[in-house]
Design a protein around this motif. Sequence first.
Motif, PDB file in Angstrom:
ATOM      1  N   ASP A 346      -2.847  -6.414   5.854  1.00  0.00           N
ATOM      2  CA  ASP A 346      -1.289  -6.572   5.947  1.00  0.00           C
ATOM      3  C   ASP A 346      -0.658  -6.127   7.269  1.00  0.00           C
ATOM      4  O   ASP A 346       0.031  -6.768   8.063  1.00  0.00           O
ATOM      5  CB  ASP A 346      -0.588  -6.057   4.594  1.00  0.00           C
ATOM      6  N   THR A 347      -1.114  -4.865   7.460  1.00  0.00           N
ATOM      7  CA  THR A 347      -0.653  -4.215   8.702  1.00  0.00           C
ATOM      8  C   THR A 347      -1.029  -5.119  10.050  1.00  0.00           C
ATOM      9  O   THR A 347      -0.464  -5.267  10.907  1.00  0.00           O
ATOM     10  CB  THR A 347      -1.060  -2.909   8.877  1.00  0.00           C
ATOM     11  N   LYS A 349      -2.177  -8.208  10.259  1.00  0.00           N
ATOM     12  CA  LYS A 349      -1.472  -9.426  10.695  1.00  0.00           C
ATOM     13  C   LYS A 349       0.018  -9.604  10.805  1.00  0.00           C
ATOM     14  O   LYS A 349       0.628 -10.381  11.531  1.00  0.00           O
ATOM     15  CB  LYS A 349      -1.833 -10.085   8.968  1.00  0.00           C
ATOM     16  N   LYS A 350       0.736  -8.381  10.671  1.00  0.00           N
ATOM     17  CA  LYS A 350       1.954  -8.303  10.907  1.00  0.00           C
ATOM     18  C   LYS A 350       2.408  -7.909  12.468  1.00  0.00           C
ATOM     19  O   LYS A 350       3.298  -7.644  13.144  1.00  0.00           O
ATOM     20  CB  LYS A 350       2.527  -7.376  10.181  1.00  0.00           C
ATOM     21  N   SER A 351       0.941  -7.493  12.914  1.00  0.00           N
ATOM     22  CA  SER A 351       0.955  -6.927  14.295  1.00  0.00           C
ATOM     23  C   SER A 351       1.424  -7.952  15.269  1.00  0.00           C
ATOM     24  O   SER A 351       1.318  -9.036  15.065  1.00  0.00           O
ATOM     25  CB  SER A 351      -0.258  -6.361  14.772  1.00  0.00           C
TER      26      SER A 351
END
Length: 406
Positions: A346-347, A349-351
């Motif tokens: 999740d982290t 892909k949100k970068s």
Amino acid sequence: MGINIDVGNKGPDYSYLFQNLSASGGSLGNLNFLSDYASIKNGSYGKLMKAYYGMGQSTSTGTASTGKRSSSKNILEKLEEEKRHPKVSKEVQKANTNLSAGLSGLSSSVSALRNENTYTDSEDGQSAADKVVSAMKAYVTNYNNVVSAAKDSTLTGKTAYVANMMSSTAANSDKLSELGVTIKADGTLMLDEGKLKDADISRVQDLFSGDNILSYGSVVSSRLQFAGSVSGTGSTDKTGTDDKTSSGASSLKADSQTLASDELYQKVKDKDGSETDEYDIRKIFAAAKSFVSNYNKMFDKAESSANSGVVANLSYIREKTARNENALKSFGISVDGKGRMKIDEDTFKKSDMSRVQEFFKDYGSSIAANASLVEYYLTTQANAANGYTAGGTYQVQGSSRYTGTV
């Protein structure tokens, strides 16, 4: 450039023994200098050179010349065999025994300095400061025993790691000096108890921290662990050369190059074939996930290698990762106490993928270079013996025959 260890003009100059060591880590690929020193000391080098150059002398008849070459070849083969399986003197046998025993004692000393209990007062009234001084005295004594034994030892698989340990000590000479520990001209240590007693024991604890994989104490501990796991000379040590180990390094190299490439970050096209502002995040994450997996796989397989080239490049990779730990964490890639990676999907892909690309163009390319060298040492030079070959050529792990850059 070698390490200059100057303690004045007293005593002999042993600095030539450390010409392959660098405080900056630039020469860690040439850690088996002790093997060559032993070859010169026991006379093998001189005999080998005499035999080699004798091959060029011919007599007036073809038969005699052929016989001379055949005789010289036999001599060279015997010398090479002697180098691989040396007949050591009683003094060398003693040094080999002392080295093996010394490694165990030094490991215990390092463990004491990495133990949190050493830095707390005891119920029996012994203060933490006294415990630290006692532990450091034991460390210096055992360290000196190992270094002294290594200089006369023929166990090159072990002495390679001793040299690596000495390089780390030289790199931390300033911090050690502040605690009263100085490096003498012969590479051994000297302790000023008074200066150590006046020092803040928290600085000793930080230097030998067991929580930091790059601390001086952690590096020395790992080198001692590897040295204790090998036996015999460098030509017979286990080096972890199986295909699975090699594929781990090779795959990491490929993943690193992929994450540093422009192709991976090309924008997604719509149904009309026009470029959008969107990245193919699933594709980028898949590459990052593979990178993390192969990073861990390579260390799991290669970390116990006795090959100094492998050890050096794994060390470079650890250092580069540690320096970039915060940046990696911002992308969801964390590093645990053993140096292994974990990625949070999740982290990641949100970068911001533009930042991911920029980061891996530098970090990824650099890791790819070292992974390539790990693979090289595991496959090409894994079983190469250091020193002078039957053909009269000189070979050493870390030689310039490989043209890759770090």
